[in-house]
Design a protein around this motif. Structure first.
Motif, mmCIF file in Angstrom:
data_model
loop_
_atom_site.group_PDB
_atom_site.id
_atom_site.type_symbol
_atom_site.label_atom_id
_atom_site.label_comp_id
_atom_site.label_asym_id
_atom_site.label_seq_id
_atom_site.Cartn_x
_atom_site.Cartn_y
_atom_site.Cartn_z
ATOM 1 N N LYS A 76 -54.004 -6.433 46.039
ATOM 2 C CA LYS A 76 -53.459 -7.522 46.855
ATOM 3 C C LYS A 76 -53.178 -8.754 46.000
ATOM 4 C CE LYS A 76 -54.354 -10.325 50.919
ATOM 5 N NZ LYS A 76 -55.295 -10.732 51.950
ATOM 6 N N LYS A 77 -54.118 -9.116 45.141
ATOM 7 C CA LYS A 77 -53.946 -10.299 44.285
ATOM 8 C C LYS A 77 -52.787 -10.111 43.304
ATOM 9 C CE LYS A 77 -56.372 -13.501 44.210
ATOM 10 N NZ LYS A 77 -56.295 -14.775 44.940
ATOM 11 N N ILE A 78 -52.739 -8.958 42.662
ATOM 12 C CA ILE A 78 -51.711 -8.704 41.647
ATOM 13 C C ILE A 78 -50.333 -8.589 42.294
ATOM 14 C CG2 ILE A 78 -50.906 -6.952 40.001
ATOM 15 C CD1 ILE A 78 -54.007 -6.518 39.419
ATOM 16 N N ASN A 79 -50.252 -7.924 43.425
ATOM 17 C CA ASN A 79 -48.986 -7.736 44.133
ATOM 18 C C ASN A 79 -48.347 -9.072 44.516
ATOM 19 O OD1 ASN A 79 -46.984 -6.047 45.449
ATOM 20 N ND2 ASN A 79 -47.882 -6.761 47.359
ATOM 21 N N GLY A 80 -49.138 -10.041 44.911
ATOM 22 C CA GLY A 80 -48.592 -11.315 45.373
ATOM 23 C C GLY A 80 -48.600 -12.427 44.345
ATOM 24 N N LEU A 81 -49.101 -12.154 43.153
ATOM 25 C CA LEU A 81 -49.231 -13.188 42.115
ATOM 26 C C LEU A 81 -47.862 -13.744 41.738
ATOM 27 C CD1 LEU A 81 -51.422 -14.482 40.276
ATOM 28 C CD2 LEU A 81 -50.801 -12.761 38.576
ATOM 29 N N ARG A 82 -47.742 -15.068 41.743
ATOM 30 C CA ARG A 82 -46.469 -15.725 41.440
ATOM 31 C C ARG A 82 -46.571 -16.426 40.081
ATOM 32 N NH1 ARG A 82 -44.938 -19.292 46.488
ATOM 33 N NH2 ARG A 82 -46.533 -20.469 45.432
ATOM 34 N N ILE A 83 -46.199 -15.706 39.032
ATOM 35 C CA ILE A 83 -46.285 -16.296 37.688
ATOM 36 C C ILE A 83 -44.984 -16.175 36.889
ATOM 37 C CG2 ILE A 83 -48.796 -16.096 37.506
ATOM 38 C CD1 ILE A 83 -48.351 -13.614 35.736
ATOM 39 N N PHE A 84 -43.913 -15.722 37.549
ATOM 40 C CA PHE A 84 -42.612 -15.682 36.884
ATOM 41 C C PHE A 84 -41.842 -16.943 37.252
ATOM 42 C CE2 PHE A 84 -43.889 -11.259 37.142
ATOM 43 C CZ PHE A 84 -43.636 -10.819 35.851
ATOM 44 N N GLU A 85 -41.065 -17.439 36.300
ATOM 45 C CA GLU A 85 -40.364 -18.706 36.486
ATOM 46 C C GLU A 85 -39.178 -18.573 37.429
ATOM 47 O OE1 GLU A 85 -41.082 -17.432 33.420
ATOM 48 O OE2 GLU A 85 -42.765 -18.751 32.937
ATOM 49 N N ASP A 86 -39.022 -19.591 38.281
ATOM 50 C CA ASP A 86 -37.847 -19.673 39.146
ATOM 51 C C ASP A 86 -36.750 -20.434 38.395
ATOM 52 O OD1 ASP A 86 -38.495 -22.398 39.333
ATOM 53 O OD2 ASP A 86 -39.256 -22.240 41.381
ATOM 54 N N GLU A 87 -35.654 -20.752 39.091
ATOM 55 C CA GLU A 87 -34.534 -21.446 38.441
ATOM 56 C C GLU A 87 -34.897 -22.834 37.942
ATOM 57 O OE1 GLU A 87 -34.763 -22.051 42.715
ATOM 58 O OE2 GLU A 87 -34.372 -20.211 41.638
ATOM 59 N N ALA A 88 -35.966 -23.422 38.467
ATOM 60 C CA ALA A 88 -36.420 -24.740 38.011
ATOM 61 C C ALA A 88 -37.457 -24.632 36.890
ATOM 62 C CB ALA A 88 -37.004 -25.520 39.196
ATOM 63 N N GLY A 89 -37.758 -23.415 36.475
ATOM 64 C CA GLY A 89 -38.723 -23.230 35.393
ATOM 65 C C GLY A 89 -40.176 -23.270 35.843
ATOM 66 N N LYS A 90 -40.410 -23.230 37.150
ATOM 67 C CA LYS A 90 -41.770 -23.243 37.676
ATOM 68 C C LYS A 90 -42.243 -21.821 37.953
ATOM 69 C CE LYS A 90 -41.634 -27.799 39.712
ATOM 70 N NZ LYS A 90 -42.475 -28.555 38.857
ATOM 71 N N MET A 91 -43.527 -21.577 37.721
ATOM 72 C CA MET A 91 -44.118 -20.278 38.042
ATOM 73 C C MET A 91 -44.167 -20.150 39.558
ATOM 74 S SD MET A 91 -47.316 -19.998 35.488
ATOM 75 C CE MET A 91 -47.241 -18.910 34.106
ATOM 76 N N ASN A 92 -43.196 -19.447 40.109
ATOM 77 C CA ASN A 92 -43.063 -19.416 41.561
ATOM 78 C C ASN A 92 -42.616 -18.059 42.098
ATOM 79 O OD1 ASN A 92 -43.304 -20.762 44.026
ATOM 80 N ND2 ASN A 92 -41.139 -21.271 44.074
ATOM 81 N N LEU A 93 -42.313 -17.103 41.206
ATOM 82 C CA LEU A 93 -41.803 -15.810 41.640
ATOM 83 C C LEU A 93 -42.821 -14.708 41.378
ATOM 84 C CD1 LEU A 93 -38.170 -16.076 40.197
ATOM 85 C CD2 LEU A 93 -38.959 -16.653 42.507
ATOM 86 N N ASP A 94 -42.823 -13.700 42.263
ATOM 87 C CA ASP A 94 -43.729 -12.572 42.054
ATOM 88 C C ASP A 94 -42.996 -11.443 41.335
ATOM 89 O OD1 ASP A 94 -42.396 -10.865 43.943
ATOM 90 O OD2 ASP A 94 -43.610 -11.664 45.575
ATOM 91 N N ILE A 95 -43.715 -10.398 41.021
ATOM 92 C CA ILE A 95 -43.172 -9.284 40.243
ATOM 93 C C ILE A 95 -42.022 -8.580 40.962
ATOM 94 C CG2 ILE A 95 -44.917 -7.635 41.072
ATOM 95 C CD1 ILE A 95 -44.921 -6.504 38.156
ATOM 96 N N HIS A 96 -42.069 -8.526 42.285
ATOM 97 C CA HIS A 96 -40.989 -7.899 43.050
ATOM 98 C C HIS A 96 -39.692 -8.683 42.905
ATOM 99 C CE1 HIS A 96 -43.751 -5.150 45.135
ATOM 100 N NE2 HIS A 96 -44.576 -6.180 45.214
ATOM 101 N N GLN A 97 -39.802 -10.012 42.922
ATOM 102 C CA GLN A 97 -38.624 -10.874 42.888
ATOM 103 C C GLN A 97 -37.894 -10.826 41.552
ATOM 104 O OE1 GLN A 97 -41.095 -14.178 44.359
ATOM 105 N NE2 GLN A 97 -39.472 -14.554 45.846
ATOM 106 N N VAL A 98 -38.573 -10.397 40.501
ATOM 107 C CA VAL A 98 -37.925 -10.305 39.188
ATOM 108 C C VAL A 98 -37.652 -8.854 38.788
ATOM 109 C CG1 VAL A 98 -38.882 -12.505 38.410
ATOM 110 C CG2 VAL A 98 -40.109 -10.371 37.888
ATOM 111 N N GLY A 99 -37.959 -7.910 39.672
ATOM 112 C CA GLY A 99 -37.735 -6.505 39.368
ATOM 113 C C GLY A 99 -38.612 -5.984 38.251
ATOM 114 N N GLY A 100 -39.834 -6.510 38.162
ATOM 115 C CA GLY A 100 -40.746 -6.145 37.088
ATOM 116 C C GLY A 100 -41.482 -4.836 37.326
ATOM 117 N N SER A 101 -42.093 -4.344 36.250
ATOM 118 C CA SER A 101 -42.877 -3.108 36.280
ATOM 119 C C SER A 101 -44.273 -3.381 35.740
ATOM 120 C CB SER A 101 -42.212 -2.041 35.410
ATOM 121 O OG SER A 101 -40.907 -1.783 35.842
#
Length: 148
Positions: A47-72
């Protein structure tokens, strides 16, 4: 359970010079299972890892999760995370789960991540692995179910 999460640009795992898995953007998870851990601890971590928001958004802030960036995810079993170094210079691993139980819970953890529609590659449980990690940030986060 203890998981060391590293946000990566790319990563791979090999055994005996044979690549078992590789990912581009995403997480490397170093996973340690301790004696007494259950599905409850694995579910908490998923649950924690799935929702973790540590990828940068367009403003350069850590605000995106792994799903939003298509990560593996590259998941690596690592009993040495549970090393006890209080006495002497040789670590003790007595807190680690028995290998049969650790493998069962490690597989459950990985399958639960897949149930969240994540691509999960794995190393080889119990093998001597070479893990190549290109840490992005660097961002490294430690999850320990003893310290929720």
């Amino acid at each position: 359970m203890k998981v060391v999460l590293q946000k990566v640009s790319q990563a791979s795992v090999s055994v005996d010079s044979e690549e078992l898995g590789s990912i581009k953007q995403g997480y490397v998870l170093l996973v340690g299972v301790k004696e007494g851990d259950t599905e409850k601890e694995a579910d908490y971590l998923v649950k924690k890892i799935n929702g973790l928001r540590i990828f940068e958004d367009e403003a350069g802030k850590m605000n995106l999760d792994i799903h939003q960036v298509g990560g593996s995810i590259l998941s690596i079993s690592q009993f040495t995370l549970l090393a006890d170094t209080k006495k002497g210079n040789r670590p003790s691993f007595t807190k680690s789960a028995h290998p049969d139980e650790a493998l069962r819970l490690y597989r459950y953890f990985n399958e639960s991540l897949r149930d969240e529609e994540l691509v999960v590659k794995e190393g080889e449980f119990g093998a001597h692995m070479v893990v190549a990690i290109e840490n992005d940030g660097p961002v490294t986060i430690v999850f320990d179910t003893d310290n929720k």
